[in-house]
Design an enzyme around this catalytic site. Structure first.
Site, PDB file in Angstrom:
ATOM      1  N   LYS A  36     -71.985-118.526 -35.267  1.00  0.00           N
ATOM      2  CA  LYS A  36     -71.743-118.642 -36.815  1.00  0.00           C
ATOM      3  C   LYS A  36     -71.139-117.711 -37.457  1.00  0.00           C
ATOM      4  O   LYS A  36     -70.225-117.918 -38.342  1.00  0.00           O
ATOM      5  CB  LYS A  36     -73.194-119.026 -37.485  1.00  0.00           C
ATOM      6  CG  LYS A  36     -73.262-118.991 -38.802  1.00  0.00           C
ATOM      7  CD  LYS A  36     -74.625-119.526 -39.346  1.00  0.00           C
ATOM      8  CE  LYS A  36     -75.636-118.605 -38.740  1.00  0.00           C
ATOM      9  NZ  LYS A  36     -75.665-117.467 -39.486  1.00  0.00           N
ATOM     10  N   THR A  37     -71.350-116.371 -37.192  1.00  0.00           N
ATOM     11  CA  THR A  37     -70.887-115.189 -37.642  1.00  0.00           C
ATOM     12  C   THR A  37     -69.422-115.337 -37.254  1.00  0.00           C
ATOM     13  O   THR A  37     -68.599-114.861 -38.182  1.00  0.00           O
ATOM     14  CB  THR A  37     -71.616-113.797 -37.480  1.00  0.00           C
ATOM     15  OG1 THR A  37     -72.990-114.118 -37.877  1.00  0.00           O
ATOM     16  CG2 THR A  37     -71.104-112.621 -38.367  1.00  0.00           C
ATOM     17  N   ASP A 219     -73.290-118.146 -46.237  1.00  0.00           N
ATOM     18  CA  ASP A 219     -73.899-118.028 -44.722  1.00  0.00           C
ATOM     19  C   ASP A 219     -75.171-118.538 -45.280  1.00  0.00           C
ATOM     20  O   ASP A 219     -75.885-118.334 -46.236  1.00  0.00           O
ATOM     21  CB  ASP A 219     -73.964-116.983 -44.165  1.00  0.00           C
ATOM     22  CG  ASP A 219     -74.304-116.908 -42.870  1.00  0.00           C
ATOM     23  OD1 ASP A 219     -74.359-118.145 -42.162  1.00  0.00           O
ATOM     24  OD2 ASP A 219     -74.489-115.776 -42.170  1.00  0.00           O
ATOM     25  N   GLU A 220     -76.281-119.097 -44.095  1.00  0.00           N
ATOM     26  CA  GLU A 220     -77.542-119.263 -43.994  1.00  0.00           C
ATOM     27  C   GLU A 220     -77.815-120.281 -45.329  1.00  0.00           C
ATOM     28  O   GLU A 220     -79.027-120.139 -45.950  1.00  0.00           O
ATOM     29  CB  GLU A 220     -78.400-118.052 -44.193  1.00  0.00           C
ATOM     30  CG  GLU A 220     -77.984-117.036 -43.210  1.00  0.00           C
ATOM     31  CD  GLU A 220     -78.735-117.550 -41.715  1.00  0.00           C
ATOM     32  OE1 GLU A 220     -79.115-118.623 -41.656  1.00  0.00           O
ATOM     33  OE2 GLU A 220     -78.674-116.591 -40.790  1.00  0.00           O
ATOM     34  N   GLN A 250     -83.665-123.846 -39.156  1.00  0.00           N
ATOM     35  CA  GLN A 250     -84.097-122.477 -39.239  1.00  0.00           C
ATOM     36  C   GLN A 250     -84.124-121.929 -40.861  1.00  0.00           C
ATOM     37  O   GLN A 250     -84.137-120.979 -41.025  1.00  0.00           O
ATOM     38  CB  GLN A 250     -82.776-121.700 -38.720  1.00  0.00           C
ATOM     39  CG  GLN A 250     -82.600-121.818 -37.450  1.00  0.00           C
ATOM     40  CD  GLN A 250     -81.573-120.793 -36.866  1.00  0.00           C
ATOM     41  OE1 GLN A 250     -81.400-119.654 -36.516  1.00  0.00           O
ATOM     42  NE2 GLN A 250     -80.202-121.460 -36.416  1.00  0.00           N
ATOM     43  N   ARG A 597     -84.556-116.174 -30.535  1.00  0.00           N
ATOM     44  CA  ARG A 597     -83.930-114.968 -30.504  1.00  0.00           C
ATOM     45  C   ARG A 597     -83.737-114.620 -29.143  1.00  0.00           C
ATOM     46  O   ARG A 597     -83.210-113.487 -28.998  1.00  0.00           O
ATOM     47  CB  ARG A 597     -85.017-114.015 -31.228  1.00  0.00           C
ATOM     48  CG  ARG A 597     -85.258-114.408 -32.869  1.00  0.00           C
ATOM     49  CD  ARG A 597     -83.974-114.554 -33.586  1.00  0.00           C
ATOM     50  NE  ARG A 597     -83.728-116.115 -33.588  1.00  0.00           N
ATOM     51  CZ  ARG A 597     -82.467-116.381 -34.145  1.00  0.00           C
ATOM     52  NH1 ARG A 597     -81.633-115.629 -34.648  1.00  0.00           N
ATOM     53  NH2 ARG A 597     -82.265-117.840 -34.184  1.00  0.00           N
TER      54      ARG A 597
END
Length: 717
Positions: A36-37, A219-220, A250, A597
């Site tokens: 995503k980043t 983002d997010e 998430q 994670r």
């Protein structure tokens, strides 16, 4: 073009579709570890290479660490600087300072952290003649925060003809806002609320910002609250170039106002939106993803997607069972040492837990095991007394109206200004409607102050005025002079408080880095950065130690080895969510975030009993984990079982021919004892026994051959 191939060649088809999108809204559903980043930074780079001026691009992230990572990646892509990459709060603080006249605040406003807000609330309750027992400051602030997140003002409450309790709260809310205004201060929620109101109410300013930020990336997006939703919408109202990435699975911040419906309803808000799903996971092994998928697929509020690992098969995920939290902590140490033997380093491992209080037992075991560790809790450093003292001095230099900071340091170190003197100064400030600093600067008007007290206060005023003369110096030098001239350094040395000295030196070192990395460093800007630090920003990947953190703090991080402790009903899901059923899905998402994670090794552990606030309670394996296929279920060391001399459990080798269709964690019903849950099944030669925790509180060990247990489904009754 060659440049396009250089930029896009390493992307997947889905990533490329997202990156090359130019105009109009776009929703990117990005699963964990899906790059995503990379998509966001490459899209910023792509826009700039397509001729968009950097200053027309705004990318909003949720942590300072993520923002810095994006800047670093753009530098590595040889993209010229100029794009605004920051958090929502940083953006709001920046714009409110720029347009302070329109926002109704002074440009040098202070940003109050949790401790400052509680101090302000205590002062408010005192002025309203309300006690803190019936009106706990933290609880009052939580309610006010919810109002602000939903853009509800004191006037809105007053206009609803509220109930008696709500009316009292509305009065507290109004007085709290007045207190902040008197101190030229904002809390975190004010930053967002005031910017949202500016964008809603000032069409001219909104048009100006729409023209400035012609491409907005968020983002997010699943973690945005109503304020942030309105800010993003307002910034893109004229052009609709709103590009959002996120994953409903998430969304873990509903408890602080995040609204998962913002991302679920994005296509309804923007019917012309494009949608891209990033489903390939570059982080985790198939085993980790399969276990995580088994947890999350039960949720209803989500957008269905596949979790496709690009990696080869790895180690099975482990489920470890212990008798108590102490056995679990010892098991954690053994798990760490096993991973060390397998070739991992300490920095490759992390231990997650649901609540901070669980770390104490874990820390004790790590110290006894001589294992280096770091607790990822960034806010803790800035809540230490010596750091709060330093920051209070510095905030007074920037914002003399900051009463909370001034009250903190007017007699620290001790300079003979007692409570009576301070109260007289504060009363005069309140009665004359001038700031506390104005009172200190003209002591002659305070008739109730004696000669001796006046002299001591004047000495403090002279100190602050002297520190003011250093404001044009680099921030690190301002801090050094403040530490020296305030007397804090001398008192720390006199008390041999080496830890306090080391912490202040670290604070100054941070300022030195800021001076070196910032084009136009100012104390005001640096204090703002410090105010907006989050827990995740404290993670040091070069520390060479095992990382301990809450599941919430783990968001955005990754580790080769992850252990999640306390996977029990009452912890994950938390008791509060079990009482309020609508929150259970968020708890499941929280466990999903923790599990994803892990890159290579994932272990979950739970204990049969755990101590809470001095009492021990029986624990049950989390409902989220029961029945997940593929988990390697291992029993830890039990205090209440017999062991052979080699430390292995004493078990008979011969098992009966009878088979019993029961499993650990299963709900069962006993003819006399009622419903319960199987905590453990012990294989014995004469037939297996089950340890059952009954709903009544009883815990019994029963022979399955004679117990007449039946599977139990509460929904059948």
């Amino acid at each position: 073009m060659i440049l396009d191939e250089e930029l896009l060649g390493s992307l997947t088809d889905a990533q490329r579709r997202a990156v090359t999108h130019i105009d109009g809204p776009m929703l990117v559903i990005a699963g964990p570890g899906s790059g995503k980043t990379r998509v966001i930074t490459h899209r910023v780079a792509y826009l700039i290479r397509r001729g968009v001026k950097p200053y027309h691009i705004l990318a909003i992230t949720f942590t300072n660490k993520a923002a810095q990572e994006m800047r670093n990646r753009l530098t590595n892509l040889h993209i010229p600087p100029g794009a605004t990459i920051c958090t929502f709060h940083s953006l709001a603080a920046r714009l409110l300072r720029e347009f302070s006249d329109k926002a109704g605040v002074g440009p040098d406003f202070s940003i109050y952290d949790d401790a400052d807000q509680k101090a302000a609330m205590r002062a408010v309750l005192k002025s309203c003649e309300l006690d803190t027992q019936s009106n706990p400051p933290g609880r009052m602030l939580e309610k006010i925060s919810n109002f602000k997140n939903n853009l509800v003002t004191p006037d809105n409450l007053a206009g609803e003809e509220p109930e008696f309790i709500t009316k009292i709260l509305a009065g507290i809310y109004r007085r709290y806002q007045e207190y902040l205004a008197e101190n030229n201060a904002l809390d975190f929620d004010d930053l967002l609320m005031k910017l949202a109101f500016l964008l809603r109410d000032d069409a001219q300013l909104r048009d100006r910002l729409n023209n400035r930020y012609q491409y907005v990336l968020v983002d997010e997006y699943q973690d945005t609250n109503h304020c942030q939703y309105q800010i993003a919408r307002g910034l893109a109202l004229n052009h609709s170039n709103l590009f959002v990435t996120g994953d409903p699975d998430q969304s873990i911040y509903g408890w602080r106002g995040a609204d998962i419906h913002n991302i679920l309803a994005f296509e309804k808000d923007y019917p012309e939106t494009g949608v891209v799903r990033l489903e390939q996971n570059f982080r985790s092994t198939p085993e980790v993803l399969e276990a995580a998928d088994q947890v999350i697929r039960v949720n209803i509020k989500r957008k269905v997607k596949d979790l496709l690992s690009t990696r080869t098969s790895g180690a099975p995920c482990e489920l470890l069972h212990y008798s108590s939290e102490y056995s679990e902590a010892d098991g954690m140490v053994r798990w760490i040492k096993q991973l060390l033997e397998a070739g991992l380093n300490y920095r490759d491992m992390a231990v997650f837990y649901r609540v901070n209080s669980m770390s104490r037992v874990l820390e004790e075991a790590l110290r006894l095991g001589h294992i280096p560790y770091q607790i990822v809790r960034g806010l803790e450093f800035y809540h230490r007394r010596e750091i709060k003292d330093m920051l209070a001095y510095l905030r007074i230099l920037v914002n003399p109206a900051d009463q909370v900071s001034l009250v903190r340091i007017i007699n620290r170190p001790t300079r003979g200004i007692g409570t009576t003197t301070l109260n007289r100064l504060l009363d005069h400030s309140q009665n004359t409607h001038v700031t506390i600093w104005q009172v200190l600067s003209d002591l002659e008007q305070v008739g109730s102050l004696g000669v001796s007290a006046r002299a001591k206060v004047k000495k403090f005023v002279d100190l602050i005025n002297k520190l003011h003369t250093y404001l044009e110096k680099p921030v690190a030098e301002i801090m050094r002079k403040t530490y020296e001239l305030s007397g804090l350094e001398a008192i720390h040395k006199a008390e041999c408080h080496e830890e306090a000295q080391a912490n202040v030196k670290e604070l100054i070192s941070g300022a030195q880095r800021y001076d070196q990395e910032t084009e136009h460093p100012t104390l005001s800007d640096h204090l703002q950065q410090i105010s907006l630090i989050s827990d995740a920003d404290a993670y040091d990947m070069e520390a060479g130690s095992v990382s301990l953190m809450t599941l919430h703090a783990a968001k955005g991080l990754e580790f080769p080895g992850v252990l999640i402790v306390g996977v029990e009903d009452g912890l994950i899901p938390h008791t509060r969510s079990l009482m309020e059923r609508q929150d259970v899905e968020e708890e499941r998402r929280l466990l999903f975030v923790g599990m994803t994670r892990a890159k290579d090794r994932l272990a979950l552990s739970y204990a049969g009993s755990r101590s809470f606030q001095g009492s021990t309670s029986v624990q049950i394996l989390s409902q989220f984990v029961r029945g997940i296929p593929g988990l390697d279920h291992k029993r830890g060391y039990y205090d209440d079982l017999d062991y052979d001399s080699d430390g292995t459990e004493s078990m008979d080798d011969d098992y009966p021919d009878e088979t019993y269709d029961f499993a650990v964690g299963q709900l069962v019903r006993h003819p006399q004892l009622g419903p319960g849950r199987i905590m453990e099944i012990i294989p014995l030669r004469k037939g297996p026994k089950a340890i059952v925790q009954f709903q009544s509180g009883l815990r019994r060990t029963l022979a399955l051959k004679y117990a007449n247990l039946e599977p139990y489904d509460p929904y059948d009754y």
